[in-house]
Design a protein around this motif. Sequence first.
Motif, PDB file in Angstrom:
ATOM      1  N   THR A  61       0.855  -1.186   0.000  1.00 30.06           N
ATOM      2  CA  THR A  61       0.000   0.000   0.000  1.00 30.06           C
ATOM      3  C   THR A  61       0.896   1.242   0.000  1.00 30.06           C
ATOM      4  N   PRO A  62       0.340   2.415  -0.330  1.00 33.94           N
ATOM      5  CA  PRO A  62       1.158   3.637  -0.383  1.00 33.94           C
ATOM      6  C   PRO A  62       1.459   4.201   1.009  1.00 33.94           C
ATOM      7  N   SER A  63       2.285   3.483   1.746  1.00 40.82           N
ATOM      8  CA  SER A  63       2.656   3.885   3.105  1.00 40.82           C
ATOM      9  C   SER A  63       4.067   3.384   3.393  1.00 40.82           C
ATOM     10  N   PRO A  64       4.879   4.190   4.072  1.00 40.03           N
ATOM     11  CA  PRO A  64       6.240   3.736   4.390  1.00 40.03           C
ATOM     12  C   PRO A  64       6.261   2.559   5.370  1.00 40.03           C
ATOM     13  N   ASP A  65       5.142   2.305   6.038  1.00 40.43           N
ATOM     14  CA  ASP A  65       5.058   1.188   6.993  1.00 40.43           C
ATOM     15  C   ASP A  65       4.493  -0.079   6.365  1.00 40.43           C
ATOM     16  N   ALA A  66       4.027   0.000   5.129  1.00 40.97           N
ATOM     17  CA  ALA A  66       3.388  -1.156   4.474  1.00 40.97           C
ATOM     18  C   ALA A  66       4.417  -2.247   4.188  1.00 40.97           C
ATOM     19  N   PRO A  67       3.965  -3.495   4.158  1.00 44.79           N
ATOM     20  CA  PRO A  67       4.879  -4.603   3.845  1.00 44.79           C
ATOM     21  C   PRO A  67       5.499  -4.448   2.449  1.00 44.79           C
ATOM     22  N   VAL A  68       6.742  -4.866   2.337  1.00 43.79           N
ATOM     23  CA  VAL A  68       7.465  -4.793   1.062  1.00 43.79           C
ATOM     24  C   VAL A  68       7.131  -6.035   0.244  1.00 43.79           C
ATOM     25  N   ARG A  69       6.719  -5.839  -0.997  1.00 46.46           N
ATOM     26  CA  ARG A  69       6.394  -6.958  -1.897  1.00 46.46           C
ATOM     27  C   ARG A  69       7.605  -7.354  -2.731  1.00 46.46           C
ATOM     28  N   ALA A  70       8.418  -6.357  -3.106  1.00 48.90           N
ATOM     29  CA  ALA A  70       9.602  -6.602  -3.938  1.00 48.90           C
ATOM     30  C   ALA A  70      10.482  -5.359  -3.849  1.00 48.90           C
ATOM     31  N   GLN A  71      11.650  -5.435  -4.479  1.00 53.44           N
ATOM     32  CA  GLN A  71      12.533  -4.279  -4.571  1.00 53.44           C
ATOM     33  C   GLN A  71      12.906  -4.079  -6.028  1.00 53.44           C
ATOM     34  N   ALA A  72      13.090  -2.810  -6.414  1.00 55.11           N
ATOM     35  CA  ALA A  72      13.457  -2.484  -7.788  1.00 55.11           C
ATOM     36  C   ALA A  72      14.826  -1.815  -7.813  1.00 55.11           C
ATOM     37  N   GLU A  73      15.669  -2.291  -8.718  1.00 52.87           N
ATOM     38  CA  GLU A  73      17.015  -1.737  -8.853  1.00 52.87           C
ATOM     39  C   GLU A  73      16.986  -0.435  -9.638  1.00 52.87           C
ATOM     40  N   ILE A  74      18.000   0.362  -9.437  1.00 52.93           N
ATOM     41  CA  ILE A  74      18.141   1.608 -10.181  1.00 52.93           C
ATOM     42  C   ILE A  74      18.229   1.293 -11.678  1.00 52.93           C
ATOM     43  N   GLY A  75      17.568   2.096 -12.490  1.00 56.49           N
ATOM     44  CA  GLY A  75      17.601   1.923 -13.938  1.00 56.49           C
ATOM     45  C   GLY A  75      16.506   1.036 -14.499  1.00 56.49           C
TER      46      GLY A  75
END
Length: 163
Positions: free
Chosen positions: A110-124
């Motif tokens: 969800t759009p919140s800094p406390d929401a669970p992380v689903r994935a991470q995206a690399e730069i570029g």
Amino acid sequence: MRAGLSAVFFCAMAAMASAGQDRGPVTNLPLPRYVSMKAGEGNVRRGPSLSHRIDWVYKRRNLPLEITAEYGHWRRVRDRDGAGGWMHYSLLSGARTVVIEKDMVAMRRTPSPDAPVRAQAEIGVVARLGECLPDWCRISAGGQSGWVPKAALWGVAPDEIRE
């Protein structure tokens, strides 16, 4: 003759400024605006015609670009590094994409800094742009989707809201 041309140019520029010329003269769409590369390869030229020299070639389908001007079938674009030139409109798409500007950005549920992380995206990474709130945008890339801070993206205006 030169003074006459200068006066005409000045009047044209004044008329554009007073009319709030922030729309393309060809499409009547907002300027600047973001688009993406439709083609897998596209020539970037010095001017708006085939007779102008090719300065470089973009070779990344879906790369987000910003249109800053229009002339006939040509669009002046710039990339995230500020480099740009003229491209034929047939090489561009209205489909919206963004480039991740910060390394290992958390894609949240969800759009919140406390929401669970689903994935991470690399730069570029180039991602499809979905809904945008004042500070967050929903993106999808590599089969994953999630909300990321708008400040971590290039290809969306800071004040842009999308449903």
